[in-house]
Design a protein around this motif. Structure first.
Motif, PDB file in Angstrom:
ATOM      1  N   ALA A  26       0.824  -1.206   0.000  1.00  0.00           N
ATOM      2  CA  ALA A  26       0.000   0.000   0.000  1.00  0.00           C
ATOM      3  C   ALA A  26       0.860   1.259   0.000  1.00  0.00           C
ATOM      4  O   ALA A  26       0.599   2.208  -0.759  1.00  0.00           O
ATOM      5  N   GLU A  30       1.158   4.302  -2.703  1.00  0.00           N
ATOM      6  CA  GLU A  30       0.688   5.636  -2.327  1.00  0.00           C
ATOM      7  C   GLU A  30       1.784   6.699  -2.371  1.00  0.00           C
ATOM      8  O   GLU A  30       1.552   7.811  -2.864  1.00  0.00           O
ATOM      9  N   ILE A  31       2.963   6.397  -1.843  1.00  0.00           N
ATOM     10  CA  ILE A  31       3.998   7.429  -1.713  1.00  0.00           C
ATOM     11  C   ILE A  31       5.286   7.093  -2.447  1.00  0.00           C
ATOM     12  O   ILE A  31       6.221   7.887  -2.444  1.00  0.00           O
ATOM     13  N   ARG A  44       1.887   1.428   9.671  1.00  0.00           N
ATOM     14  CA  ARG A  44       0.682   1.072   8.914  1.00  0.00           C
ATOM     15  C   ARG A  44       0.195  -0.330   9.297  1.00  0.00           C
ATOM     16  O   ARG A  44      -1.013  -0.575   9.355  1.00  0.00           O
TER      17      ARG A  44
END
Length: 205
Positions: A26, A30-31, A44
């Motif tokens: 994830a 996302e980043i 997370r």
């Protein structure tokens, strides 16, 4: 007297491992890989960072295992035997089908971000690159070897052709266009790759 069982540590460990896998995938999506950290993955996943360091030496190792697990889940979902290249007797049709599916996978965000990260990391970390090839890429490439050998036995491919080299005529162009983003990766492109590779570039009589 009823015996009281303690927590199942193996089950708890598996839950933690899966949470770490999900967190790594994830965050990279996302980043980006560069900004993803062990601390971020741990936060997370809801675990301590020492839990991660106990199981993996680096974030690259975490991501590689997470990606391999993702691939295994996809293979399990494909049914008994996992992925395979169909053999309908029509080599071109079978290759078009599998290359179109490969295009769809490469264009999927859940695949794209971690695969690019691992490809880039494998350039600078030979150990990661070797594991990526050995555990993920080579088993997939062997599916092409199997299908091309069947085509040889059916007289559809010249006997002297080396299937391990020939398969690169199909997968190489897709990987090049995907990795370098030279042009869109489409079904139409996949179909033409199969046509050019199977039939060659010489004029047809």
């Amino acid at each position: 007297m009823t015996e009281t069982k303690g927590p199942d540590s193996s089950r708890r460990s598996e839950r933690s491992r899966r949470a770490i896998h999900d967190a790594a995938l994830a965050l990279v999506g996302e980043i980006g890989y560069a900004r993803t950290t062990i601390e971020g993955i741990a936060s997370r996943a809801g675990v301590g960072k020492q839990t991660i360091y106990r199981w993996w030496p680096s974030k690259a190792a975490v991501l590689l295992e997470a990606f391999l697990d993702l691939a295994e889940q996809a293979s399990d979902a494909a049914g008994p035997g996992g992925y395979e290249i169909p053999d309908t007797g029509d080599l071109e049709a079978d290759l078009r089908l599998v290359l179109r599916a490969t295009v769809d996978e490469m264009n999927t965000p859940v695949y794209d971000a971690p695969a690019r990260a691992l490809a880039a990391e494998g350039v600078v970390d030979a150990a990661v690159g070797a594991q990526f090839v050995e555990k993920l890429l080579e088993p997939q490439l062997q599916l092409y070897v199997t299908r091309l050998r069947a085509a040889q036995q059916a007289g559809q491919v010249r006997p002297g052709i080396d299937p391990r080299i020939a398969l690169e005529l199909f997968v190489g162009p897709l990987a090049h266009r995907w990795l370098l983003r030279t042009l869109p990766l489409t079904h139409e492109y996949a179909d033409l790759v199969v046509d050019y590779a199977v039939n060659g570039l010489a004029p047809r009589g």
